[in-house]
Design a protein around this motif. Structure first.
Motif, PDB file in Angstrom:
ATOM      1  N   GLY A 170       0.598  -1.182  -0.101  1.00  0.00           N
ATOM      2  CA  GLY A 170       0.059  -0.068  -0.116  1.00  0.00           C
ATOM      3  C   GLY A 170       0.737   1.513   0.083  1.00  0.00           C
ATOM      4  O   GLY A 170      -0.189   2.540   0.052  1.00  0.00           O
ATOM      5  N   GLU A 171       2.047   1.248  -0.168  1.00  0.00           N
ATOM      6  CA  GLU A 171       3.426   2.370   0.340  1.00  0.00           C
ATOM      7  C   GLU A 171       2.870   3.007  -0.721  1.00  0.00           C
ATOM      8  O   GLU A 171       2.370   2.827  -1.907  1.00  0.00           O
ATOM      9  CB  GLU A 171       4.112   1.980   0.472  1.00  0.00           C
ATOM     10  CG  GLU A 171       5.724   3.023  -0.061  1.00  0.00           C
ATOM     11  CD  GLU A 171       5.300   3.760   1.922  1.00  0.00           C
ATOM     12  OE1 GLU A 171       5.847   4.834   1.696  1.00  0.00           O
ATOM     13  OE2 GLU A 171       4.600   3.695   2.220  1.00  0.00           O
ATOM     14  N   LYS A 172       2.844   4.629  -0.916  1.00  0.00           N
ATOM     15  CA  LYS A 172       2.383   5.343  -2.416  1.00  0.00           C
ATOM     16  C   LYS A 172       3.538   6.825  -2.074  1.00  0.00           C
ATOM     17  O   LYS A 172       3.793   6.749  -0.769  1.00  0.00           O
ATOM     18  CB  LYS A 172       1.192   6.092  -2.237  1.00  0.00           C
ATOM     19  CG  LYS A 172       0.845   6.854  -3.626  1.00  0.00           C
ATOM     20  CD  LYS A 172      -0.546   7.266  -3.148  1.00  0.00           C
ATOM     21  CE  LYS A 172      -0.952   8.079  -4.557  1.00  0.00           C
ATOM     22  NZ  LYS A 172      -2.172   8.797  -4.450  1.00  0.00           N
ATOM     23  N   PRO A 173       4.349   7.286  -3.077  1.00  0.00           N
ATOM     24  CA  PRO A 173       3.985   6.268  -4.160  1.00  0.00           C
ATOM     25  C   PRO A 173       5.214   5.545  -4.633  1.00  0.00           C
ATOM     26  O   PRO A 173       5.859   4.953  -3.633  1.00  0.00           O
ATOM     27  CB  PRO A 173       4.338   7.877  -5.062  1.00  0.00           C
ATOM     28  CG  PRO A 173       5.656   8.034  -4.715  1.00  0.00           C
ATOM     29  CD  PRO A 173       4.507   8.686  -2.947  1.00  0.00           C
ATOM     30  N   LEU A 174       5.014   5.075  -6.259  1.00  0.00           N
ATOM     31  CA  LEU A 174       6.063   3.743  -5.997  1.00  0.00           C
ATOM     32  C   LEU A 174       7.147   4.796  -6.919  1.00  0.00           C
ATOM     33  O   LEU A 174       6.283   6.110  -7.247  1.00  0.00           O
ATOM     34  CB  LEU A 174       5.744   3.278  -7.462  1.00  0.00           C
ATOM     35  CG  LEU A 174       4.527   2.004  -7.101  1.00  0.00           C
ATOM     36  CD1 LEU A 174       4.241   1.454  -8.352  1.00  0.00           C
ATOM     37  CD2 LEU A 174       5.205   1.109  -5.813  1.00  0.00           C
TER      38      LEU A 174
END
Length: 255
Positions: free
Chosen positions: A38-42
């Motif tokens: 769920g980490e943002k951004p890539l």
């Protein structure tokens, strides 16, 4: 997510292929998230990196992007056949994002196929280029995702509808166990998954799955105990929560 491309990113570019690359990669960087954690951004890699386009700083998952204008289809054009086979059978193969967009430069489909679902079976060799071609003899490939289990097609956007990120993460992590398997073991599990998905009923029995015995024998000619192998794979998929065992040789697909 904003489904529209940021057209300002393409200023100064004249090549249609370069414009498409800048717009699609820019959209992913600005709008997407890691389907695993769920980490943002890539984060993007430098251009022309041979392994992947994006990576997650939190969980280290890597992603390559394939995009096209027009409708979503089961066949995606890719690069050199031998290079693709080497990549997907290596320990550093990435997950694959597939993105389609319409004439208004708006994203209409965005899905990920986790790397564990990439096998040589879905990579289709194209005919070599003719002797008169600039790269005579070069052999490209297509990716046939119709051969991928439905569990391996995880939409983040489906027909312009944004999918709940929590559902995406659940679906992505549901089949992580396949990564620990050898190519042979993973191949068996994916073959059985495809057989199960070919059965139109939600509930099925051993007779239903045994009907694929001849087909499985063709794919695994060195195995003389196909039915035993089928039961073994069913038990493993049951233990991983992919199917349920209802007793007396009956099973149920877990949706």
């Amino acid at each position: 997510m904003d489904l529209r491309f940021n057209l300002a990113l393409a200023e100064g570019y004249k090549s249609n292929s370069q414009i498409a690359r800048v717009l699609t990669e820019g959209w992913v960087k600005q709008n997407s998230y890691c389907p695993s954690c769920g980490e943002k951004p890539l984060n993007d890699y430098e251009n022309n990196r041979p392994v992947a386009d994006f990576h997650c700083l939190k969980c280290s998952e890597e992603f390559e992007l394939k995009s096209k204008a027009g409708k979503f289809s089961n066949t995606i054009t890719d690069g050199a056949y031998n290079s693709m086979i080497q990549r997907i059978t290596s320990e550093t193969n990435p997950n694959f994002f597939f993105l389609t967009y319409d004439k208004n430069l708006t994203v209409n489909n965005f899905l990920i196929i986790p790397k564990q679902f990439f096998t040589p079976d879905i990579i289709i060799k194209r005919k070599p280029l003719s002797e008169t071609a600039k790269r005579a003899g070069w052999i490209g490939c297509n990716i046939d995702i119709s051969k991928v289990s439905e569990l391996g097609k995880i939409f983040l956007i489906n027909n312009s509808k944004i999918i709940n990120p929590e559902n995406v993460q659940t679906a992505f992590n549901k089949t992580i166990f396949l990564r620990d398997k050898s190519q042979e073991s993973k191949g068996w599990l994916l073959d059985i998954l495809n057989c199960i998905e070919s059965i139109p009923k939600t509930e099925f029995n051993l007779a239903d799955i045994y009907s694929f015995e001849d087909k499985l024998k063709q794919k695994h000619p060195n195995n003389n105990f196909i039915k035993d192998k089928i039961r073994q794979q069913l038990q493993y998929l049951r233990d991983k929560g992919i199917i349920e065992f209802n007793g007396r040789g009956t099973y149920k697909k877990v949706i």
